[in-house]
Design an enzyme around this catalytic site. Structure first.
Site, PDB file in Angstrom:
ATOM      1  N   ASN A   9     -17.228  26.451 -21.205  1.00 36.95           N
ATOM      2  CA  ASN A   9     -16.153  25.462 -21.252  1.00 36.95           C
ATOM      3  C   ASN A   9     -15.097  25.932 -20.265  1.00 36.95           C
ATOM      4  O   ASN A   9     -14.367  26.878 -20.544  1.00 36.95           O
ATOM      5  CB  ASN A   9     -15.581  25.381 -22.678  1.00 36.95           C
ATOM      6  CG  ASN A   9     -14.341  24.506 -22.753  1.00 36.95           C
ATOM      7  OD1 ASN A   9     -14.000  23.815 -21.787  1.00 36.95           O
ATOM      8  ND2 ASN A   9     -13.660  24.527 -23.894  1.00 36.95           N
ATOM      9  N   LYS A  11     -12.467  24.536 -19.394  1.00 36.69           N
ATOM     10  CA  LYS A  11     -11.111  24.059 -19.728  1.00 36.69           C
ATOM     11  C   LYS A  11     -10.460  23.505 -18.451  1.00 36.69           C
ATOM     12  O   LYS A  11     -11.174  22.995 -17.587  1.00 36.69           O
ATOM     13  CB  LYS A  11     -10.294  25.178 -20.379  1.00 36.69           C
ATOM     14  CG  LYS A  11     -11.061  25.783 -21.577  1.00 36.69           C
ATOM     15  CD  LYS A  11     -10.228  26.608 -22.492  1.00 36.69           C
ATOM     16  CE  LYS A  11     -11.124  27.107 -23.633  1.00 36.69           C
ATOM     17  NZ  LYS A  11     -10.384  27.882 -24.632  1.00 36.69           N
ATOM     18  N   HIS A  94     -12.821  19.783 -29.796  1.00 33.33           N
ATOM     19  CA  HIS A  94     -12.366  21.150 -29.492  1.00 33.33           C
ATOM     20  C   HIS A  94     -10.988  21.365 -30.137  1.00 33.33           C
ATOM     21  O   HIS A  94     -10.166  20.451 -30.175  1.00 33.33           O
ATOM     22  CB  HIS A  94     -12.294  21.370 -27.977  1.00 33.33           C
ATOM     23  CG  HIS A  94     -12.092  22.812 -27.622  1.00 33.33           C
ATOM     24  ND1 HIS A  94     -10.855  23.412 -27.691  1.00 33.33           N
ATOM     25  CD2 HIS A  94     -12.960  23.777 -27.249  1.00 33.33           C
ATOM     26  CE1 HIS A  94     -10.979  24.694 -27.367  1.00 33.33           C
ATOM     27  NE2 HIS A  94     -12.247  24.939 -27.093  1.00 33.33           N
ATOM     28  N   GLU A  96      -8.389  22.725 -29.141  1.00 32.79           N
ATOM     29  CA  GLU A  96      -7.225  22.424 -28.284  1.00 32.79           C
ATOM     30  C   GLU A  96      -6.946  20.922 -28.276  1.00 32.79           C
ATOM     31  O   GLU A  96      -5.797  20.491 -28.202  1.00 32.79           O
ATOM     32  CB  GLU A  96      -7.482  22.972 -26.865  1.00 32.79           C
ATOM     33  CG  GLU A  96      -7.356  24.496 -26.849  1.00 32.79           C
ATOM     34  CD  GLU A  96      -8.190  25.215 -25.802  1.00 32.79           C
ATOM     35  OE1 GLU A  96      -8.683  24.570 -24.854  1.00 32.79           O
ATOM     36  OE2 GLU A  96      -8.363  26.443 -25.947  1.00 32.79           O
ATOM     37  N   GLU A 166     -15.807  27.525 -33.802  1.00 28.15           N
ATOM     38  CA  GLU A 166     -14.813  28.246 -33.006  1.00 28.15           C
ATOM     39  C   GLU A 166     -13.576  28.510 -33.868  1.00 28.15           C
ATOM     40  O   GLU A 166     -12.720  27.626 -33.998  1.00 28.15           O
ATOM     41  CB  GLU A 166     -14.409  27.412 -31.784  1.00 28.15           C
ATOM     42  CG  GLU A 166     -15.542  27.158 -30.812  1.00 28.15           C
ATOM     43  CD  GLU A 166     -15.019  26.920 -29.398  1.00 28.15           C
ATOM     44  OE1 GLU A 166     -15.530  27.573 -28.490  1.00 28.15           O
ATOM     45  OE2 GLU A 166     -14.095  26.107 -29.212  1.00 28.15           O
ATOM     46  N   GLY A 172      -9.410  32.596 -26.818  1.00 29.56           N
ATOM     47  CA  GLY A 172      -8.518  33.055 -25.761  1.00 29.56           C
ATOM     48  C   GLY A 172      -7.616  34.213 -26.173  1.00 29.56           C
ATOM     49  O   GLY A 172      -6.649  34.530 -25.487  1.00 29.56           O
ATOM     50  N   SER A 211     -13.678  34.096 -27.632  1.00 30.13           N
ATOM     51  CA  SER A 211     -13.693  35.414 -26.981  1.00 30.13           C
ATOM     52  C   SER A 211     -15.094  36.017 -26.898  1.00 30.13           C
ATOM     53  O   SER A 211     -15.265  37.224 -27.063  1.00 30.13           O
ATOM     54  CB  SER A 211     -12.717  36.373 -27.676  1.00 30.13           C
ATOM     55  OG  SER A 211     -11.387  35.874 -27.593  1.00 30.13           O
TER      56      SER A 211
HETATM   57  P1  13P Z   1     -12.537  31.842 -24.974  1.00 28.46           P
HETATM   58  O1  13P Z   1     -13.971  32.231 -24.753  1.00 28.46           O
HETATM   59  O2  13P Z   1     -11.703  31.931 -23.734  1.00 28.46           O
HETATM   60  O3  13P Z   1     -11.949  32.541 -26.153  1.00 28.46           O
HETATM   61  O4  13P Z   1     -12.543  30.274 -25.331  1.00 28.46           O
HETATM   62  C1  13P Z   1     -13.388  29.821 -26.324  1.00 28.46           C
HETATM   63  C2  13P Z   1     -13.404  28.345 -26.281  1.00 28.46           C
HETATM   64  O5  13P Z   1     -12.435  27.693 -26.621  1.00 28.46           O
HETATM   65  C3  13P Z   1     -14.622  27.685 -25.814  1.00 28.46           C
HETATM   66  O6  13P Z   1     -14.587  26.321 -26.083  1.00 28.46           O
END
Ligand code: 13P
Length: 248
Positions: A9, A11, A94, A96, A166, A172, A211
Site C-alpha cells: 500500500n 499510500k 483502510h 486511515e 491492521e 506506521g 509495520s
Molecule cells: P506500515 O506498514 O507503514 O505500518 O503501514 C501499514 C498499512 O497501513 C498498510 O495498509
C-alpha cells in the site's frame, strides 16, 4: 493450503520517477516470486503500474473506491474505472480512510459491494485502535467491521475478497503486533466467517498489516491463520518489499 499474498500500500507517496525505479525492480524479480504479490498505488499512477506490470505475476490495484456506481460525485473514482485500468484489487476500509475521511462501516460495506460488482477483489481492512485494545474490545470492533460487510454482501462474497487485519496502533509506528497477538485476531475473523460458511472461511486469505518489515515478516507469516501481509512503508523500498515476498 491457502496461497500467500503480499500487497503493498503505497499510500500518498511516489512520483513518476521514483515509481519507475520501484516498479522496474519489482518487475525484474516477479518471475522468481513464489507468492501472490500486488501494489496498491495512488490513482494517477495506475496506468504506470499497468504498463510496468502487465504480463508479470504482480497485480496492481487502487487504495479506495467510490461507494456509488457513477454520477455527479466530483473527485470520486468508480470501481468500473479501476477495472478499466486493469486493477485486480482495491483496498476498502483502510483505517486511515475510516479515521481521517469518516468512512463508516456502512460506507465501507457499500464500497466493498461496488468493487465486487465491477469484478475487482476488495481487500477489506479491519482493526482496532490502541484505546479499543486497552478497553478489551478488539474482538467486538473487528467483528462489527466484518459483520457490516457480511450483512450487506453475504458470506459467499468473501470467496471473492481478501481480508486484512491492521491494528491501528501498529500502522506506521514501528510497533508490530506479536505473531501471537495477530494470530488471535486472524483466528477470530476466520471463526466468525466459519459460523456462516466453513468452506469460505477455510479459503479466505487474511493478511496482517502494521509495520511489516523484512525482519518480522517470516515469523508473522508462519502463523496458521496469517496468509500474507499488507505492507505500507516497506513497500516503497524494492529490496524490502521483495524480501517480504520472499518471506511469504
Ligand atoms: P506500515 O506498514 O507503514 O505500518 O503501514 C501499514 C498499512 O497501513 C498498510 O495498509
Amino acid at each position: 493450503m491457502r496461497a500467500k499474498l503480499v500487497a503493498g500500500n503505497w499510500k500518498m507517496y511516489g512520483s513518476l520517477a521514483a515509481n519507475l525505479k520501484l516498479l522496474t525492480h519489482i518487475k525484474e524479480a516477479a518471475a522468481g516470486l513464489r507468492c501472490g504479490a500486488a501494489v496498491c498505488v495512488p490513482f494517477p499512477y495506475l496506468e504506470q503500474a499497468r504498463s510496468a506490470l502487465s504480463g508479470t505475476s504482480v497485480a496492481w490495484g487502487g487504495q479506495n473506491v467510490s461507494e456509488h456506481e457513477e454520477g455527479a460525485y466530483t473527485g470520486e473514482v468508480s470501481a468500473a474505472m479501476l477495472q478499466e485500468f486493469g486493477c485486480r484489487y482495491v483496498l476498502v476500509g483502510h483505517s486511515e480512510r475510516r479515521a481521517l475521511f469518516a468512512e463508516s462501516d456502512s460506507t465501507v460495506a457499500a464500497k466493498f459491494a461496488q468493487a465486487q460488482r465491477a469484478g475487482l477483489i476488495p481487500i477489506l481492512c479491519v482493526g482496532e485502535t490502541l484505546a479499543e485494545r486497552e478497553d478489551g474490545v478488539t474482538a467486538a470492533v473487528v467483528t462489527r467491521q466484518l459483520d457490516a460487510v457480511l450483512n450487506d454482501s453475504g458470506v459467499a462474497a468473501l470467496s471473492r475478497a481478501v481480508l486484512a487485519y491492521e491494528p491501528v496502533w501498529a500502522i506506521g509506528t514501528g510497533k508490530t503486533a506479536s505473531p501471537e497477538q495477530a494470530q488471535e485476531v486472524h483466528a477470530l475473523i476466520r471463526a466468525r466467517v466459519a459460523q456462516s460458511a466453513a468452506a469460505v472461511a477455510e479459503g479466505l486469505q487474511i493478511l496482517y498489516g502494521g509495520s511489516v518489515k523484512p525482519g518480522n515478516a517470516r515469523e508473522l507469516f508462519a502463523m496458521p491463520d496469517i496468509d500474507g501481509g499488507l505492507v505500507g512503508g516497506a513497500s516503497l523500498v524494492a529490496e524490502d518489499f521483495l524480501a517480504i515476498c520472499a518471506a511469504a
